[in-house]
Motif scaffolding. Structure first.
Motif, mmCIF file in Angstrom:
data_model
loop_
_atom_site.group_PDB
_atom_site.id
_atom_site.type_symbol
_atom_site.label_atom_id
_atom_site.label_comp_id
_atom_site.label_asym_id
_atom_site.label_seq_id
_atom_site.Cartn_x
_atom_site.Cartn_y
_atom_site.Cartn_z
ATOM 1 N N VAL A 189 0.915 -1.032 -0.067
ATOM 2 C CA VAL A 189 -0.190 0.193 -0.129
ATOM 3 C C VAL A 189 0.583 0.957 -0.337
ATOM 4 C CG1 VAL A 189 -1.900 1.021 1.237
ATOM 5 C CG2 VAL A 189 -1.910 -1.104 1.230
ATOM 6 N N LEU A 190 0.605 2.304 -0.698
ATOM 7 C CA LEU A 190 1.398 3.628 -0.635
ATOM 8 C C LEU A 190 0.148 4.322 0.020
ATOM 9 C CD1 LEU A 190 4.373 4.604 -0.777
ATOM 10 C CD2 LEU A 190 3.503 5.255 -3.771
ATOM 11 N N THR A 191 0.558 5.357 0.053
ATOM 12 C CA THR A 191 -0.758 6.501 0.965
ATOM 13 C C THR A 191 0.008 8.137 0.763
ATOM 14 O OG1 THR A 191 0.303 6.464 3.008
ATOM 15 C CG2 THR A 191 -1.560 5.263 2.918
ATOM 16 N N PRO A 192 -0.375 8.823 -1.160
ATOM 17 C CA PRO A 192 0.694 9.544 -0.720
ATOM 18 C C PRO A 192 0.024 10.669 -0.623
ATOM 19 C CG PRO A 192 -0.423 9.053 -3.121
ATOM 20 C CD PRO A 192 -0.976 7.757 -1.942
ATOM 21 N N LEU A 193 0.691 11.441 -0.412
ATOM 22 C CA LEU A 193 -0.332 13.193 0.421
ATOM 23 C C LEU A 193 0.524 14.084 -1.394
ATOM 24 C CD1 LEU A 193 -0.691 14.716 2.929
ATOM 25 C CD2 LEU A 193 1.127 16.007 3.101
ATOM 26 N N TYR A 194 -1.422 13.803 -1.515
ATOM 27 C CA TYR A 194 -1.396 14.082 -3.014
ATOM 28 C C TYR A 194 -1.048 16.051 -3.456
ATOM 29 C CZ TYR A 194 -6.089 13.867 -2.419
ATOM 30 O OH TYR A 194 -7.703 14.350 -1.947
ATOM 31 N N THR A 195 -1.271 16.668 -1.982
ATOM 32 C CA THR A 195 -2.043 18.204 -2.003
ATOM 33 C C THR A 195 -0.054 18.448 -2.083
ATOM 34 O OG1 THR A 195 -1.436 17.469 0.368
ATOM 35 C CG2 THR A 195 -3.506 18.424 -1.116
ATOM 36 N N ASP A 196 0.734 17.595 -2.018
ATOM 37 C CA ASP A 196 2.584 18.027 -2.367
ATOM 38 C C ASP A 196 2.865 18.526 -3.851
ATOM 39 O OD1 ASP A 196 3.260 17.619 0.444
ATOM 40 O OD2 ASP A 196 3.900 16.222 -0.093
ATOM 41 N N ALA A 197 1.927 18.160 -4.335
ATOM 42 C CA ALA A 197 1.618 18.139 -5.762
ATOM 43 C C ALA A 197 1.204 19.706 -6.251
ATOM 44 C CB ALA A 197 1.090 17.522 -6.138
ATOM 45 N N PHE A 198 0.629 20.147 -5.443
ATOM 46 C CA PHE A 198 -0.432 21.171 -5.664
ATOM 47 C C PHE A 198 -0.982 21.943 -4.640
ATOM 48 C CE2 PHE A 198 -2.031 23.830 -9.628
ATOM 49 C CZ PHE A 198 -2.455 24.686 -8.967
ATOM 50 N N ALA A 199 -0.886 23.027 -3.571
ATOM 51 C CA ALA A 199 -1.589 22.880 -2.116
ATOM 52 C C ALA A 199 -3.166 23.051 -2.795
ATOM 53 C CB ALA A 199 -1.363 24.080 -1.814
ATOM 54 N N ASP A 200 -3.843 22.699 -1.459
ATOM 55 C CA ASP A 200 -5.444 22.735 -2.224
ATOM 56 C C ASP A 200 -5.907 24.482 -1.302
ATOM 57 O OD1 ASP A 200 -7.579 22.747 -2.225
ATOM 58 O OD2 ASP A 200 -8.613 21.179 -0.560
ATOM 59 N N ASP A 201 -6.668 24.716 -2.336
ATOM 60 C CA ASP A 201 -7.366 26.267 -2.473
ATOM 61 C C ASP A 201 -8.671 26.741 -2.008
ATOM 62 O OD1 ASP A 201 -7.351 25.831 -4.499
ATOM 63 O OD2 ASP A 201 -7.056 27.316 -5.817
ATOM 64 N N GLY A 202 -9.154 25.305 -1.762
ATOM 65 C CA GLY A 202 -10.471 24.967 -1.596
ATOM 66 C C GLY A 202 -11.228 26.204 -3.157
ATOM 67 N N VAL A 203 -10.528 26.351 -4.244
ATOM 68 C CA VAL A 203 -11.289 26.368 -5.431
ATOM 69 C C VAL A 203 -11.164 25.467 -6.380
ATOM 70 C CG1 VAL A 203 -10.994 28.113 -7.815
ATOM 71 C CG2 VAL A 203 -10.848 28.714 -4.889
ATOM 72 N N ARG A 204 -9.772 24.868 -6.501
ATOM 73 C CA ARG A 204 -9.440 23.499 -7.285
ATOM 74 C C ARG A 204 -9.938 23.141 -8.756
ATOM 75 N NH1 ARG A 204 -12.615 20.447 -2.088
ATOM 76 N NH2 ARG A 204 -10.777 20.463 -0.929
ATOM 77 N N PRO A 205 -8.777 24.535 -9.211
ATOM 78 C CA PRO A 205 -9.544 24.965 -10.432
ATOM 79 C C PRO A 205 -8.552 23.550 -11.424
ATOM 80 C CG PRO A 205 -6.826 25.641 -9.904
ATOM 81 C CD PRO A 205 -7.892 25.455 -8.835
ATOM 82 N N PRO A 206 -8.840 22.845 -12.675
ATOM 83 C CA PRO A 206 -8.899 21.657 -13.422
ATOM 84 C C PRO A 206 -7.153 21.465 -13.023
ATOM 85 C CG PRO A 206 -10.093 23.060 -14.650
ATOM 86 C CD PRO A 206 -9.797 24.109 -13.339
ATOM 87 N N ARG A 207 -5.726 22.505 -13.476
ATOM 88 C CA ARG A 207 -4.924 22.179 -13.262
ATOM 89 C C ARG A 207 -4.384 21.671 -11.853
ATOM 90 N NH1 ARG A 207 -4.860 27.580 -11.819
ATOM 91 N NH2 ARG A 207 -4.119 28.897 -10.781
#
Length: 239
Positions: free
Chosen positions: A82-100
């Motif tokens: 099992v791998l549990t990545p912290l995917y927000t390391d790739a792009f910090a979550d601002d709550g708006v969440r644009p496509p990119r």
């Protein structure tokens, strides 16, 4: 006579054997040049020679405690890496969440599957799992450019994010919380309808009475439903 035997037993120390348990360690892997923190769980022995990437919910963290860790340990105990990545390391979550942002998060799941495949896991034995926001990241990503062979989405729906037209047709399990007031049942049903309309073999399981935030017994039920699904797909005995 009985008293003497009991005394002898008490005087003789008994060596209790503790069964080995899954192990885990922190690591980082790369997604588009960004370091992604994760915890890697290993089963005892060879296990099923299959792997699961787990994508957390909104505001989620990865640590060696709590329900997410315990769920990963259950999967590892069932024979999966099992791998549990912290995917927000790739792009910090601002709550708006644009496509990119969503694309960056989906790519983390894709690259986590690639990480397993590069280490010898057969692509037909790699799956993804996601909860809440992570359910969209996991399933939508698995139906895109990922090499995952099966996907599970828990407590997700079209209100989490608008799904993309699938590029792949792999088995998908959607697990719905029966009394969810955060992701409404009709929005989960709309997601399932969307998948089926695009010829994705999607099945549905319901955790009766559960709200969006699961209790420990409800997480155990999520595991049981998920384990059965994976066992029939990525975790089947090898030919």
């Amino acid at each position: 006579m009985i008293a003497g035997a009991c005394a002898a037993l008490a005087a003789s120390p008994v060596a209790w054997r503790q069964e080995p348990e899954p192990t885990y360690e922190g690591l980082t892997f790369s997604s588009h040049g960004r370091p992604i923190r994760a915890i890697h769980y290993r089963p005892v022995g060879e296990g099923r020679r299959a792997a699961i990437v787990m994508m957390h919910g909104s505001g989620g963290r990865i640590r060696n405690a709590g329900p997410w860790h315990e769920l990963a340990m259950r999967f590892a105990g069932d024979g999966y890496e099992v791998l549990t990545p912290l995917y927000t390391d790739a792009f910090a979550d601002d709550g708006v969440r644009p496509p990119r942002m969503m694309e960056a998060w989906r790519d983390v799941g894709e690259h986590a599957v690639d990480w397993f495949i590069a280490r010898g896991v057969d692509r037909r034995r790699a799956g993804v799992f996601g909860y809440s926001l992570g359910s969209h990241v996991a399933v939508d990503g698995a139906l895109g450019d990922s090499r995952a062979a099966a996907a599970i989405g828990v407590a997700g729906g079209v209100d989490v994010y608008t799904p993309r037209r699938p590029r792949r047709r792999i088995p998908v399990l959607i697990i719905r919380a029966g009394s969810d007031t955060h992701v409404l049942p009709r929005n989960t049903a709309a997601w399932v309808d969307f998948l089926r309309d695009h010829e994705v073999p999607a099945s549905v399981e319901v955790i009766d009475g559960a709200g969006h935030l699961f209790t420990p017994p409800e997480w155990a039920e999520v595991f049981a439903r998920s384990a059965a699904f994976y066992a029939g797909n990525i975790g089947r005995p090898e030919d």
